[in-house]
Write an enzyme that holds these catalytic residues in place. Structure first.
Site, PDB file in Angstrom:
ATOM      1  N   SER A 124       0.830  -1.202   0.000  1.00  9.27           N
ATOM      2  CA  SER A 124       0.000   0.000   0.000  1.00  9.27           C
ATOM      3  C   SER A 124       0.864   1.251   0.000  1.00  9.27           C
ATOM      4  O   SER A 124       1.986   1.244   0.542  1.00  9.27           O
ATOM      5  CB  SER A 124      -0.859  -0.024   1.266  1.00  9.27           C
ATOM      6  OG  SER A 124      -1.389   1.251   1.518  1.00  9.27           O
ATOM      7  N   TYR A 149      -2.022  -1.253  10.778  1.00 11.71           N
ATOM      8  CA  TYR A 149      -2.239  -1.770   9.416  1.00 11.71           C
ATOM      9  C   TYR A 149      -1.045  -1.422   8.531  1.00 11.71           C
ATOM     10  O   TYR A 149      -0.441  -2.282   7.896  1.00 11.71           O
ATOM     11  CB  TYR A 149      -3.540  -1.202   8.823  1.00 11.71           C
ATOM     12  CG  TYR A 149      -3.646  -1.442   7.333  1.00 11.71           C
ATOM     13  CD1 TYR A 149      -3.926  -2.718   6.843  1.00 11.71           C
ATOM     14  CD2 TYR A 149      -3.432  -0.414   6.412  1.00 11.71           C
ATOM     15  CE1 TYR A 149      -3.996  -2.960   5.469  1.00 11.71           C
ATOM     16  CE2 TYR A 149      -3.493  -0.642   5.048  1.00 11.71           C
ATOM     17  CZ  TYR A 149      -3.785  -1.912   4.577  1.00 11.71           C
ATOM     18  OH  TYR A 149      -3.843  -2.149   3.230  1.00 11.71           O
ATOM     19  N   LYS A 153       2.048  -3.810   6.754  1.00  5.82           N
ATOM     20  CA  LYS A 153       2.454  -3.842   5.335  1.00  5.82           C
ATOM     21  C   LYS A 153       3.963  -3.607   5.210  1.00  5.82           C
ATOM     22  O   LYS A 153       4.644  -4.279   4.443  1.00  5.82           O
ATOM     23  CB  LYS A 153       1.700  -2.774   4.532  1.00  5.82           C
ATOM     24  CG  LYS A 153       0.208  -3.062   4.360  1.00  5.82           C
ATOM     25  CD  LYS A 153      -0.024  -4.250   3.451  1.00  5.82           C
ATOM     26  CE  LYS A 153      -1.472  -4.632   3.345  1.00  5.82           C
ATOM     27  NZ  LYS A 153      -1.699  -5.940   2.736  1.00  5.82           N
TER      28      LYS A 153
HETATM   29  P1  NAD Z   1     -10.842  -7.630   1.146  1.00  4.33           P
HETATM   30  O1  NAD Z   1     -11.044  -7.638   2.611  1.00  4.33           O
HETATM   31  O2  NAD Z   1     -12.021  -7.419   0.261  1.00  4.33           O
HETATM   32  O3  NAD Z   1     -10.116  -8.982   0.695  1.00  4.33           O
HETATM   33  C1  NAD Z   1      -9.238  -9.698   1.532  1.00  4.33           C
HETATM   34  C2  NAD Z   1      -9.651 -11.152   1.503  1.00  4.33           C
HETATM   35  O4  NAD Z   1      -8.753 -11.912   2.321  1.00  4.33           O
HETATM   36  C3  NAD Z   1     -11.063 -11.386   2.060  1.00  4.33           C
HETATM   37  O5  NAD Z   1     -11.813 -12.160   1.139  1.00  4.33           O
HETATM   38  C4  NAD Z   1     -10.837 -12.137   3.373  1.00  4.33           C
HETATM   39  O6  NAD Z   1     -11.886 -13.043   3.636  1.00  4.33           O
HETATM   40  C5  NAD Z   1      -9.502 -12.830   3.109  1.00  4.33           C
HETATM   41  N1  NAD Z   1      -8.692 -13.102   4.304  1.00  4.33           N
HETATM   42  C6  NAD Z   1      -8.347 -12.241   5.295  1.00  4.33           C
HETATM   43  N2  NAD Z   1      -7.561 -12.859   6.209  1.00  4.33           N
HETATM   44  C7  NAD Z   1      -7.385 -14.127   5.765  1.00  4.33           C
HETATM   45  C8  NAD Z   1      -6.682 -15.249   6.258  1.00  4.33           C
HETATM   46  N3  NAD Z   1      -5.975 -15.188   7.393  1.00  4.33           N
HETATM   47  N4  NAD Z   1      -6.723 -16.405   5.550  1.00  4.33           N
HETATM   48  C9  NAD Z   1      -7.436 -16.488   4.400  1.00  4.33           C
HETATM   49  N5  NAD Z   1      -8.128 -15.469   3.893  1.00  4.33           N
HETATM   50  C10 NAD Z   1      -8.095 -14.296   4.554  1.00  4.33           C
HETATM   51  O7  NAD Z   1      -9.712  -6.531   0.827  1.00  4.33           O
HETATM   52  P2  NAD Z   1      -9.243  -5.913  -0.557  1.00  4.33           P
HETATM   53  O8  NAD Z   1      -9.676  -4.503  -0.608  1.00  4.33           O
HETATM   54  O9  NAD Z   1      -9.566  -6.823  -1.662  1.00  4.33           O
HETATM   55  O10 NAD Z   1      -7.678  -5.892  -0.309  1.00  4.33           O
HETATM   56  C11 NAD Z   1      -6.838  -6.962  -0.707  1.00  4.33           C
HETATM   57  C12 NAD Z   1      -5.431  -6.689  -0.234  1.00  4.33           C
HETATM   58  O11 NAD Z   1      -4.987  -5.445  -0.777  1.00  4.33           O
HETATM   59  C13 NAD Z   1      -5.286  -6.578   1.279  1.00  4.33           C
HETATM   60  O12 NAD Z   1      -4.067  -7.176   1.661  1.00  4.33           O
HETATM   61  C14 NAD Z   1      -5.242  -5.083   1.512  1.00  4.33           C
HETATM   62  O13 NAD Z   1      -4.547  -4.749   2.666  1.00  4.33           O
HETATM   63  C15 NAD Z   1      -4.496  -4.615   0.264  1.00  4.33           C
HETATM   64  N6  NAD Z   1      -4.778  -3.209  -0.061  1.00  4.33           N
HETATM   65  C16 NAD Z   1      -6.071  -2.813  -0.230  1.00  4.33           C
HETATM   66  C17 NAD Z   1      -6.355  -1.483  -0.493  1.00  4.33           C
HETATM   67  C18 NAD Z   1      -7.770  -0.999  -0.652  1.00  4.33           C
HETATM   68  O14 NAD Z   1      -7.999   0.213  -0.632  1.00  4.33           O
HETATM   69  N7  NAD Z   1      -8.756  -1.869  -0.819  1.00  4.33           N
HETATM   70  C19 NAD Z   1      -5.290  -0.561  -0.618  1.00  4.33           C
HETATM   71  C20 NAD Z   1      -3.974  -1.007  -0.453  1.00  4.33           C
HETATM   72  C21 NAD Z   1      -3.725  -2.351  -0.177  1.00  4.33           C
END
Ligand code: NAD
Ligand code: UDP
Length: 337
Positions: A124, A149, A153
């Site tokens: 991120s 958080y 990362k």
């Molecule tokens: P999201 O919560 O929709 O997706 C994450 C998925 O991981 C979910 O389906 C959840 O059920 C699963 N999960 C969580 N912990 C788990 C575990 N221990 N074992 C198995 N499954 C697990 O989030 P997203 O927005 O799709 O984000 C995906 C990734 O991108 C994350 O790592 C997030 O930190 C990163 N990210 C997201 C954003 C954003 O704005 N959405 C920005 C920067 C980084």
């Protein structure tokens, strides 16, 4: 390629699964469904006309992860699984380090044991910290993160770098996302937050669909063009394509870091104006106090991804608004419908 997608039932993961399937890759999803939906995966199959393998498991479960690697000939891992709510991470830091840091540790141990050493990680822009000059460039060092958080990362990035330093066979791609928004143009997949959304785009969409009364804009006295904060919003389908490009363009070992953003700052008022104009629906709002910890403005320098991956964000802000509304209006309660 056989690609293991952790967190593939979540927002960005499910859109990436569509791009992988459409490009002919085989997909195995591991997700514990703590914030994802199996419906998203059936929609991905419906959109692409292809099937995938879904394993409901936690990435911290070493036995389950070993079984996944034993049963499927995995070539590479795209690692999305983790917790992502900034405010919650301040209240429950241990849950964030346990899921995000320990989860990645167990995943990498299982990969190592199976001889799979290629990983693309969801990082991120938050790892740049609050003092980095804007636009953020990959050559700037990680800064001081301001919540667990963001720290999780930064810790994972460092752990993966150490892994490469110790064993040069590993290939690690760190993708630093800016602000992903939007939905699949089919209207069948999108963001489906649990409870009250923390983020701007889902909040606007829920006000427009009548689930919330009004948007509160967190401050209009920032030193920006219109006084509201500016961010680099990019379409989730562009972001998903970025993963595909990273997988297909990077065959060498070592660590590579890429910003994925548009390179443009967009204000909160720009977002509301664009949503209302494109979709012709009202979004009532009022201006409230600043939200603690918000930075006034940041966006990406995205030239490295363009030059080395051949990736640029192609969709416009209006595309993001139209696709968000197509998804939200057809699925007012998200995947629950
Ligand atoms: P999201 O919560 O929709 O997706 C994450 C998925 O991981 C979910 O389906 C959840 O059920 C699963 N999960 C969580 N912990 C788990 C575990 N221990 N074992 C198995 N499954 C697990 O989030 P997203 O927005 O799709 O984000 C995906 C990734 O991108 C994350 O790592 C997030 O930190 C990163 N990210 C997201 C954003 C954003 O704005 N959405 C920005 C920067 C980084
Ligand atoms: N924001 C807002 N009202 C909301 C949610 C967010 O005004 O209900 C603002 C927030 O202050 C920030 C921008 O919208 O300036 C983007 O916030 P978001 O949480 O989506 O992304 P992040 O701050 O994590 O970049």
């Amino acid at each position: 390629m056989n690609v293991l997608v952790t967190g593939g039932a979540g927002y960005i993961g499910s859109h990436t699964v569509v791009e992988l399937l459409e490009s002919g890759h085989e997909v195995v999803v591991v997700d514990n469904l703590c914030n994802g939906s199996e419906v998203a995966l059936s929609r991905a199959e419906e959109i692409t006309g292809r099937s995938l393998v879904f394993v409901r498991a936690d990435i911290r479960d070493r036995v389950a992860m070993d079984a996944v690697f034993a049963e499927h000939h995995i070539d590479a891992v795209i690692h999305f699984a983790g917790l992502k709510a900034v405010g919650e991470s301040v209240e429950k830091p241990l849950a964030y380090y346990e899921n995000n840091v320990n989860g990645t540790l167990v995943l990498c141990q299982a990969m190592e044991a199976a001889g799979v050493r290629r990983i693309v990680f969801s990082s991120s822009a938050t790892v740049y910290g609050s003092e980095a000059p804007v636009p953020y460039v990959e050559t700037t060092s990680r800064g001081t993160t301001s919540n667990p958080y963001g720290t999780s990362k930064a810790m994972v990035e460092k752990m993966l770098e150490d892994l490469v330093a110790a064993d040069s066979r590993w290939s690690v791609t760190l993708l630093r996302y800016f602000n992903p928004i939007g939905a699949h143009p089919s209207g069948k997949m999108g963001e489906d937050p649990l409870g009250i959304p923390n983020n701007l785009m889902p909040f606007i969409a829920q006000v427009a669909v009548g689930r919330r009364d009004e948007l509160t804009i967190f401050g209009d006295d920032y030193p920006t063009r219109d006084g509201t904060c500016e961010r680099d919003y990019l379409h989730v389908v562009d972001l998903a394509v970025g993963h595909l490009k990273a997988l297909e363009a990077r065959h060498e070992s070592g660590v590579a870091i890429f910003n994925l953003g548009t390179g443009q700052g967009v204000s909160v008022l720009d977002m509301v104006d664009s949503f209302v104009r494109v979709n012709n629906v009202p979004v009532p709002y009022r201006v409230g106090p600043r939200r603690a910890g918000d930075l006034p403005a940041f966006w990406a320098d995205a030239t490295k991804a363009r030059d080395e991956l051949g990736w640029v964000a192609e969709k416009t802000l209006d595309d993001m608004m139209a696709d968000t509304w197509r998804w939200q209006s057809a699925n007012p309660k998200g995947y629950e419908n």
